[in-house]
Each structure stands twice: as C-alpha cells, then as structure tokens.
Design a protein around this motif. Structure first.
Motif, mmCIF file in Angstrom:
data_model
loop_
_atom_site.group_PDB
_atom_site.id
_atom_site.type_symbol
_atom_site.label_atom_id
_atom_site.label_comp_id
_atom_site.label_asym_id
_atom_site.label_seq_id
_atom_site.Cartn_x
_atom_site.Cartn_y
_atom_site.Cartn_z
ATOM 1 N N ASP A 58 0.689 -1.467 -0.082
ATOM 2 C CA ASP A 58 -0.154 -0.229 -0.227
ATOM 3 C C ASP A 58 0.913 1.377 0.042
ATOM 4 O OD1 ASP A 58 -2.189 -1.636 0.078
ATOM 5 O OD2 ASP A 58 -2.496 -1.387 2.267
ATOM 6 N N VAL A 59 2.033 1.113 0.507
ATOM 7 C CA VAL A 59 2.847 2.257 0.523
ATOM 8 C C VAL A 59 4.069 1.994 -0.566
ATOM 9 C CG1 VAL A 59 2.433 2.888 3.029
ATOM 10 C CG2 VAL A 59 4.474 1.347 2.403
ATOM 11 N N PRO A 60 4.666 3.058 -1.033
ATOM 12 C CA PRO A 60 5.832 2.836 -1.882
ATOM 13 C C PRO A 60 7.019 2.278 -1.094
ATOM 14 C CG PRO A 60 5.103 5.398 -1.532
ATOM 15 C CD PRO A 60 4.452 4.498 -0.654
ATOM 16 N N VAL A 61 7.672 1.455 -1.847
ATOM 17 C CA VAL A 61 8.783 0.719 -1.482
ATOM 18 C C VAL A 61 10.370 0.833 -2.330
ATOM 19 C CG1 VAL A 61 9.677 -1.734 -1.124
ATOM 20 C CG2 VAL A 61 7.366 -1.374 -1.019
ATOM 21 N N LEU A 62 11.199 0.969 -1.499
ATOM 22 C CA LEU A 62 12.640 1.024 -2.047
ATOM 23 C C LEU A 62 13.134 -0.342 -1.932
ATOM 24 C CD1 LEU A 62 14.390 4.173 -0.704
ATOM 25 C CD2 LEU A 62 13.413 3.947 -2.830
ATOM 26 N N VAL A 63 13.609 -0.773 -3.023
ATOM 27 C CA VAL A 63 14.179 -2.120 -3.329
ATOM 28 C C VAL A 63 15.696 -2.031 -3.433
ATOM 29 C CG1 VAL A 63 14.032 -4.364 -4.222
ATOM 30 C CG2 VAL A 63 11.906 -2.833 -4.208
ATOM 31 N N ASP A 64 16.271 -2.370 -2.297
ATOM 32 C CA ASP A 64 17.745 -2.539 -2.138
ATOM 33 C C ASP A 64 18.327 -3.669 -2.820
ATOM 34 O OD1 ASP A 64 20.450 -1.904 -1.550
ATOM 35 O OD2 ASP A 64 20.289 -2.227 0.667
ATOM 36 N N PHE A 65 18.641 -3.926 -3.949
ATOM 37 C CA PHE A 65 19.632 -4.955 -4.584
ATOM 38 C C PHE A 65 21.095 -4.816 -4.004
ATOM 39 C CE2 PHE A 65 15.780 -4.559 -7.257
ATOM 40 C CZ PHE A 65 15.349 -6.230 -7.285
ATOM 41 N N HIS A 66 21.452 -6.083 -3.137
ATOM 42 C CA HIS A 66 22.914 -5.850 -2.404
ATOM 43 C C HIS A 66 23.426 -7.187 -2.650
ATOM 44 C CE1 HIS A 66 20.504 -7.401 0.580
ATOM 45 N NE2 HIS A 66 21.331 -7.720 1.351
ATOM 46 N N ALA A 67 24.749 -7.321 -2.273
ATOM 47 C CA ALA A 67 25.329 -8.500 -1.988
ATOM 48 C C ALA A 67 26.174 -8.516 -0.736
ATOM 49 C CB ALA A 67 26.132 -8.936 -3.210
ATOM 50 N N GLN A 68 26.438 -9.521 0.047
ATOM 51 C CA GLN A 68 27.153 -9.684 1.248
ATOM 52 C C GLN A 68 28.591 -9.233 0.858
ATOM 53 O OE1 GLN A 68 25.740 -10.285 4.352
ATOM 54 N NE2 GLN A 68 24.079 -10.425 3.539
ATOM 55 N N TRP A 69 29.266 -9.690 -0.255
ATOM 56 C CA TRP A 69 30.525 -9.532 -0.462
ATOM 57 C C TRP A 69 30.717 -7.905 -1.030
ATOM 58 C CZ3 TRP A 69 30.259 -8.154 -5.575
ATOM 59 C CH2 TRP A 69 29.268 -8.621 -6.110
ATOM 60 N N SER A 98 22.296 -5.252 -12.779
ATOM 61 C CA SER A 98 23.680 -5.746 -13.599
ATOM 62 C C SER A 98 24.867 -5.155 -12.647
ATOM 63 C CB SER A 98 24.051 -5.056 -14.953
ATOM 64 O OG SER A 98 23.932 -3.574 -15.016
ATOM 65 N N ALA A 99 24.475 -4.345 -11.616
ATOM 66 C CA ALA A 99 25.690 -3.953 -10.708
ATOM 67 C C ALA A 99 24.956 -3.577 -9.217
ATOM 68 C CB ALA A 99 26.158 -2.834 -11.147
ATOM 69 N N VAL A 100 25.798 -3.814 -8.117
ATOM 70 C CA VAL A 100 25.202 -3.445 -6.795
ATOM 71 C C VAL A 100 25.939 -2.604 -6.307
ATOM 72 C CG1 VAL A 100 24.075 -5.843 -6.668
ATOM 73 C CG2 VAL A 100 26.594 -5.499 -6.075
ATOM 74 N N PRO A 101 25.570 -1.741 -5.600
ATOM 75 C CA PRO A 101 24.269 -1.638 -5.177
ATOM 76 C C PRO A 101 23.304 -0.956 -6.152
ATOM 77 C CG PRO A 101 25.319 0.034 -3.991
ATOM 78 C CD PRO A 101 26.406 -0.719 -4.803
ATOM 79 N N THR A 102 22.110 -1.598 -6.454
ATOM 80 C CA THR A 102 21.021 -0.950 -7.155
ATOM 81 C C THR A 102 19.943 -0.723 -6.249
ATOM 82 O OG1 THR A 102 21.846 -1.843 -9.266
ATOM 83 C CG2 THR A 102 19.368 -1.347 -9.135
ATOM 84 N N VAL A 103 19.324 0.382 -6.616
ATOM 85 C CA VAL A 103 18.029 0.789 -5.779
ATOM 86 C C VAL A 103 16.950 1.285 -6.609
ATOM 87 C CG1 VAL A 103 16.856 2.175 -3.646
ATOM 88 C CG2 VAL A 103 19.536 1.554 -3.758
ATOM 89 N N ILE A 104 15.879 0.618 -6.309
ATOM 90 C CA ILE A 104 14.662 0.609 -7.317
ATOM 91 C C ILE A 104 13.413 1.248 -6.490
ATOM 92 C CG2 ILE A 104 13.247 -0.189 -8.836
ATOM 93 C CD1 ILE A 104 15.029 -2.398 -9.685
ATOM 94 N N ALA A 105 13.001 2.279 -6.783
ATOM 95 C CA ALA A 105 11.716 2.941 -6.245
ATOM 96 C C ALA A 105 10.491 2.545 -6.922
ATOM 97 C CB ALA A 105 11.846 4.429 -6.158
ATOM 98 N N MET A 106 9.536 1.946 -5.996
ATOM 99 C CA MET A 106 8.370 1.318 -6.710
ATOM 100 C C MET A 106 7.111 1.785 -5.989
ATOM 101 S SD MET A 106 9.735 -2.622 -7.185
ATOM 102 C CE MET A 106 8.250 -3.061 -8.322
ATOM 103 N N ARG A 107 6.056 1.811 -6.774
ATOM 104 C CA ARG A 107 4.842 2.034 -6.210
ATOM 105 C C ARG A 107 3.613 1.265 -6.818
ATOM 106 N NH1 ARG A 107 2.961 8.178 -5.585
ATOM 107 N NH2 ARG A 107 4.256 7.852 -3.482
ATOM 108 N N ALA A 108 2.957 0.760 -6.163
ATOM 109 C CA ALA A 108 1.654 -0.241 -6.860
ATOM 110 C C ALA A 108 2.555 -1.152 -7.826
ATOM 111 C CB ALA A 108 0.687 0.693 -7.235
ATOM 112 N N GLY A 109 3.745 -1.607 -7.783
ATOM 113 C CA GLY A 109 4.157 -2.610 -8.574
ATOM 114 C C GLY A 109 4.825 -2.017 -9.696
#
Length: 168
Positions: free
Chosen positions: A79-90, A132-143
């Motif tokens: 229901d709220v906007p989501v920031l998706v943080d694509f990351h890796a442990q290394w 294709s690279a990390v970190p990548t942050v994607i802002a999403m709302r309603a999919g």
C-alpha cells in the motif's frame, strides 16, 4: 611477556571458577535485604520475563525478501511506496549504502518501506529487474518502477530520492 600471560591466565581461570558457584537462597535474601540495589542481580529469569511488553506498535522500516512470493506480497502489492535495495554480502559499497538508506527511509516515518534483496540468493529477481551492478536501488509504487539508481549516494541525495518517491 610470557610471565604476564601466565599470571593473567591464572587470574582469569580463578575468576571463572569463583563466578560459577551457585548462590544459596539464604545468601541471596541476605544480600537483597542489606543492599536493595543488589536485588536486580538476583531476580529470577521467570520474574524478568513476566514483565508486560509495551503495546506501542513497532513498524520496521526495512525487511529482507525471503522469496519470489514474499516479494510479490510485500513489494508489488504494498500500500505504501517501496525502495528495493539489491545488494550482496561481499559488496563493500552495499555495506555503506544500506545504513544510509535505512536512515533516509526512517525519516519518512512509515510513508515508505525498504525491501532488501540479496542478489546471490534471489538471482531471478535481480535478472527480472535488470540489475547488472550492486548496489542498485529501485523505487516502486503499486508494482511499477518509478525511479532507480546504481552506486553510492550521500545522505542529502538519498533524502531527496526518498522524498521524491513519497511526494509523487
């Protein structure tokens, strides 16, 4: 140097033996009666664990995505906007960006949440969103993807990025 280690080692082993002796109930009661400030040291675990928990709602600003179904439920259908943080442990930059991003999201006080996706565990999601690279942050709302960036940003840039998402 060796003598110092031997003396310190002996002291530590004697200290651990002394602290492992059980305290009798009479001695415990005596210590509490004579020194009330010592009472907290002798509380039984059952008394400590039986305290009521605060009833104030606790809303986390971020969560780890468990699988594709979890991503759909908590990100796509949110229901709220989501920031998706694509990351890796290394990834060193990911370790720097993560806390900064959480701080920026926390400033919004529940108007946006952050999903963390480990690309090594969820390569299918990374491929689906073109990471294709990390970190990548994607802002999403309603999919729908509204905005994204790759790499590290400073706190002011992150505040602006998150504020833009909330203001849309």
């Amino acid at each position: 140097m060796m003598a110092c280690r031997r003396v310190a080692g002996g002291f530590c082993s004697r200290l651990s033996r002394l602290s492992s002796f059980p305290i009798s109930a009479a001695r415990r009661a005596s210590a509490v009666a004579h020194r009330p400030e010592a009472a907290s040291r002798f509380l039984s675990p059952s008394r400590v664990l039986s305290r009521p928990l605060p009833l104030a709602p606790c809303r986390r600003v971020s969560f780890n995505v468990q699988d594709g179904e979890d991503f759909t439920e908590r990100v796509i259908n949110s229901d709220v906007p989501v920031l998706v943080d694509f990351h890796a442990q290394w990834c060193g930059p990911c370790k720097i960006l993560g806390p900064r991003l959480e701080k920026a999201v926390a400033k919004q006080q529940g108007r946006v949440v952050m999903a963390k996706v480990d690309i090594d565990e969820h390569t299918d999601l990374a491929i689906e969103y073109g990471v294709s690279a990390v970190p990548t942050v994607i802002a999403m709302r309603a999919g729908k993807v509204l905005d994204q960036f790759v790499g590290i940003k400073d706190e002011d840039q992150l505040d602006s990025f998150v504020g833009k998402l909330v203001g849309l």
